[in-house]
Design a protein around this motif. Structure first.
Motif, PDB file in Angstrom:
ATOM      1  N   THR A 253      42.157  37.921  50.795  1.00 50.67           N
ATOM      2  CA  THR A 253      42.571  36.760  51.577  1.00 50.67           C
ATOM      3  C   THR A 253      42.608  37.062  53.071  1.00 50.67           C
ATOM      4  O   THR A 253      42.435  36.162  53.892  1.00 50.67           O
ATOM      5  CB  THR A 253      43.958  36.272  51.122  1.00 50.67           C
ATOM      6  OG1 THR A 253      44.902  37.351  51.230  1.00 50.67           O
ATOM      7  CG2 THR A 253      43.924  35.779  49.684  1.00 50.67           C
ATOM      8  N   ARG A 257      40.871  34.695  55.847  1.00 52.14           N
ATOM      9  CA  ARG A 257      41.612  34.093  56.949  1.00 52.14           C
ATOM     10  C   ARG A 257      40.975  34.451  58.290  1.00 52.14           C
ATOM     11  O   ARG A 257      40.934  33.633  59.211  1.00 52.14           O
ATOM     12  CB  ARG A 257      43.079  34.521  56.906  1.00 52.14           C
ATOM     13  CG  ARG A 257      43.822  33.970  55.685  1.00 52.14           C
ATOM     14  CD  ARG A 257      45.276  34.420  55.622  1.00 52.14           C
ATOM     15  NE  ARG A 257      46.036  33.839  56.710  1.00 52.14           N
ATOM     16  CZ  ARG A 257      46.621  34.535  57.677  1.00 52.14           C
ATOM     17  NH1 ARG A 257      46.525  35.859  57.684  1.00 52.14           N
ATOM     18  NH2 ARG A 257      47.300  33.941  58.621  1.00 52.14           N
ATOM     19  N   THR A 294      39.672  38.774  44.936  1.00 50.23           N
ATOM     20  CA  THR A 294      41.099  38.693  45.267  1.00 50.23           C
ATOM     21  C   THR A 294      41.931  39.218  44.113  1.00 50.23           C
ATOM     22  O   THR A 294      41.444  39.317  42.982  1.00 50.23           O
ATOM     23  CB  THR A 294      41.479  37.238  45.604  1.00 50.23           C
ATOM     24  OG1 THR A 294      42.823  37.179  46.076  1.00 50.23           O
ATOM     25  CG2 THR A 294      41.315  36.318  44.405  1.00 50.23           C
ATOM     26  N   HIS A 297      48.281  36.817  42.747  1.00 48.09           N
ATOM     27  CA  HIS A 297      49.317  36.738  43.770  1.00 48.09           C
ATOM     28  C   HIS A 297      50.639  36.189  43.231  1.00 48.09           C
ATOM     29  O   HIS A 297      50.697  35.594  42.160  1.00 48.09           O
ATOM     30  CB  HIS A 297      48.820  35.870  44.914  1.00 48.09           C
ATOM     31  CG  HIS A 297      47.529  36.351  45.488  1.00 48.09           C
ATOM     32  ND1 HIS A 297      47.412  37.550  46.140  1.00 48.09           N
ATOM     33  CD2 HIS A 297      46.278  35.797  45.485  1.00 48.09           C
ATOM     34  CE1 HIS A 297      46.155  37.718  46.534  1.00 48.09           C
ATOM     35  NE2 HIS A 297      45.449  36.678  46.135  1.00 48.09           N
ATOM     36  N   LEU A 303      49.330  32.813  49.329  1.00 49.94           N
ATOM     37  CA  LEU A 303      48.070  33.363  48.827  1.00 49.94           C
ATOM     38  C   LEU A 303      47.588  32.597  47.597  1.00 49.94           C
ATOM     39  O   LEU A 303      46.383  32.373  47.423  1.00 49.94           O
ATOM     40  CB  LEU A 303      48.240  34.847  48.510  1.00 49.94           C
ATOM     41  CG  LEU A 303      48.778  35.678  49.677  1.00 49.94           C
ATOM     42  CD1 LEU A 303      48.904  37.139  49.296  1.00 49.94           C
ATOM     43  CD2 LEU A 303      47.890  35.530  50.899  1.00 49.94           C
ATOM     44  N   LEU A 306      46.072  29.557  48.999  1.00 48.69           N
ATOM     45  CA  LEU A 306      44.745  29.783  49.559  1.00 48.69           C
ATOM     46  C   LEU A 306      43.674  29.771  48.470  1.00 48.69           C
ATOM     47  O   LEU A 306      42.649  29.089  48.616  1.00 48.69           O
ATOM     48  CB  LEU A 306      44.721  31.108  50.328  1.00 48.69           C
ATOM     49  CG  LEU A 306      43.447  31.446  51.103  1.00 48.69           C
ATOM     50  CD1 LEU A 306      43.759  32.390  52.274  1.00 48.69           C
ATOM     51  CD2 LEU A 306      42.374  32.085  50.238  1.00 48.69           C
ATOM     52  N   VAL A 307      43.885  30.525  47.391  1.00 52.62           N
ATOM     53  CA  VAL A 307      42.858  30.554  46.342  1.00 52.62           C
ATOM     54  C   VAL A 307      42.746  29.196  45.657  1.00 52.62           C
ATOM     55  O   VAL A 307      41.657  28.807  45.204  1.00 52.62           O
ATOM     56  CB  VAL A 307      43.106  31.691  45.320  1.00 52.62           C
ATOM     57  CG1 VAL A 307      42.971  33.050  45.985  1.00 52.62           C
ATOM     58  CG2 VAL A 307      44.447  31.576  44.631  1.00 52.62           C
TER      59      VAL A 307
END
Length: 340
Positions: A253, A257, A294, A297, A303, A306-307
């Protein structure tokens, strides 16, 4: 969008306490981000999903021994100082324990070679400390500091390098970019031999990335800033791959980012450095990353959000449920996902 929407059930025994015996023998859950279809593999199988001309982007930051123990002048009680961010020169933002003892002007002695003075106290309680020393700070840290581990890891490291990627180079992080922990030098050489380009950037990972989201509404959460650097060489490799229709695969991640921050700032990928507080959650449009590697999380973390943005919340949480049922190992030393 509620923080609780990103919660999931995780038995404590699935939180990995140590890395896989051989890094690339960790398990790998391959996920189709559109259909939700999964495959159960091992990390060394990642090479089968990469094609000649693709670019594998990795964060080459190195974790510093960020935990220091000292005492106030003429006091024997221990003070813990956790380095967070280098503001400039010898000045750092730090977590301190016990905080009540660390008022502005307080001096902390770590050794004959190293001391620090509290210059300011931030709203969140973090201290701004100016350190006093001669020589090279990172060399002092190597002697006096301890490599920080997340609080959910209860076991001691057998070797400090277990919490560093094999390609770590630029000191500055207080936590490892853990998706990269699965690579070995041999696997990277195999990947490169297949015609996949390896490209590196640096994002100094701070604790803010991993802190739980405490607000009810996701959009109210504020990310801490982290410093990144991407070279012109890496930017050129990525742009050339996209021009030819090849994939850009981000490792972790932190790489994602950085890449998406640079694009958002400049409207393209180019050599750049600066601070980013980008917060990626569902609804975000990815401009650079085509696939990602990844780890699994923490529930309700930025996180997981994000995924979920890269696929969908339902697909990601279903994949996590599969991983729990199949007893994958979670978090920093756990197993990996390849989302494409």
């Amino acid at each position: 969008m509620k923080t609780d929407d990103f919660d999931y059930y995780l038995p404590e025994e699935l939180i990995a306490q140590h890395p896989a015996e051989k890094r690339d023998h960790a398990r790998l859950l391959v996920l189709d981000k559109e259909t939700g279809e999964t495959e159960d593999k091992y990390f060394y199988d990642i090479i089968d999903y990469l094609d000649p001309g693709d670019v594998l982007v990795m964060n080459d930051t190195r974790v510093i021994p960020a935990r220091l123990f000292g005492h106030r002048e003429s006091k024997e009680e221990s003070i813990e100082v956790f380095l967070l961010t280098n503001i400039e020169g010898k000045t750092w933002e730090c977590l301190v324990r016990p905080g009540k003892k660390m008022k502005i002007g307080t001096n902390v002695i770590f050794s004959e070679e190293l001391s620090g003075e509290v210059k300011d106290i931030k709203e969140d309680g973090n201290r701004i400390i100016e350190f006093c020393y001669e020589g090279i700070f990172n060399e002092l840290l190597d002697r006096l500091g301890n490599v920080p581990l997340p609080p959910y890891i209860k076991e001691e490291l057998q070797e400090p390098e277990e919490y560093q990627t094999v390609y770590s180079k630029n000191p500055g992080s207080v936590a490892a970019p853990t998706a990269g922990l699965h690579f070995t030098q041999e696997l990277l050489e195999e990947i490169e031999s297949k015609g996949i380009k390896l490209a590196y950037l640096t994002l100094n990972v701070g604790l803010g990335t991993f802190r739980p989201v405490s607000v009810e509404d996701v959009t109210d959460h504020k990310m801490h800033s982290e410093f990144y650097t991407i070279s012109k060489e890496t930017a050129d490799i990525i742009n050339k791959a996209h021009k030819k229709g090849n994939k850009v695969i981000a490792t972790g991640t932190t790489s994602i980012r950085t890449l998406e921050s640079v694009y958002k700032k400049n409207g393209k990928i180019q050599g750049d450095s600066g601070w980013t507080d980008i917060f990626i959650y569902p609804g975000f449009k990815f401009e650079v990353v085509d696939a990602m590697i990844t780890n699994f999380h923490l529930p309700k973390s930025t996180l997981v959000m994000l995924v979920s943005a890269f696929s969908s919340k339902d697909i990601i949480l279903n994949a996590y449920e599969h991983a729990v049922n199949d007893k994958y190992r979670f978090f920093s030393f756990g197993d990996a996902m390849y989302i494409h």
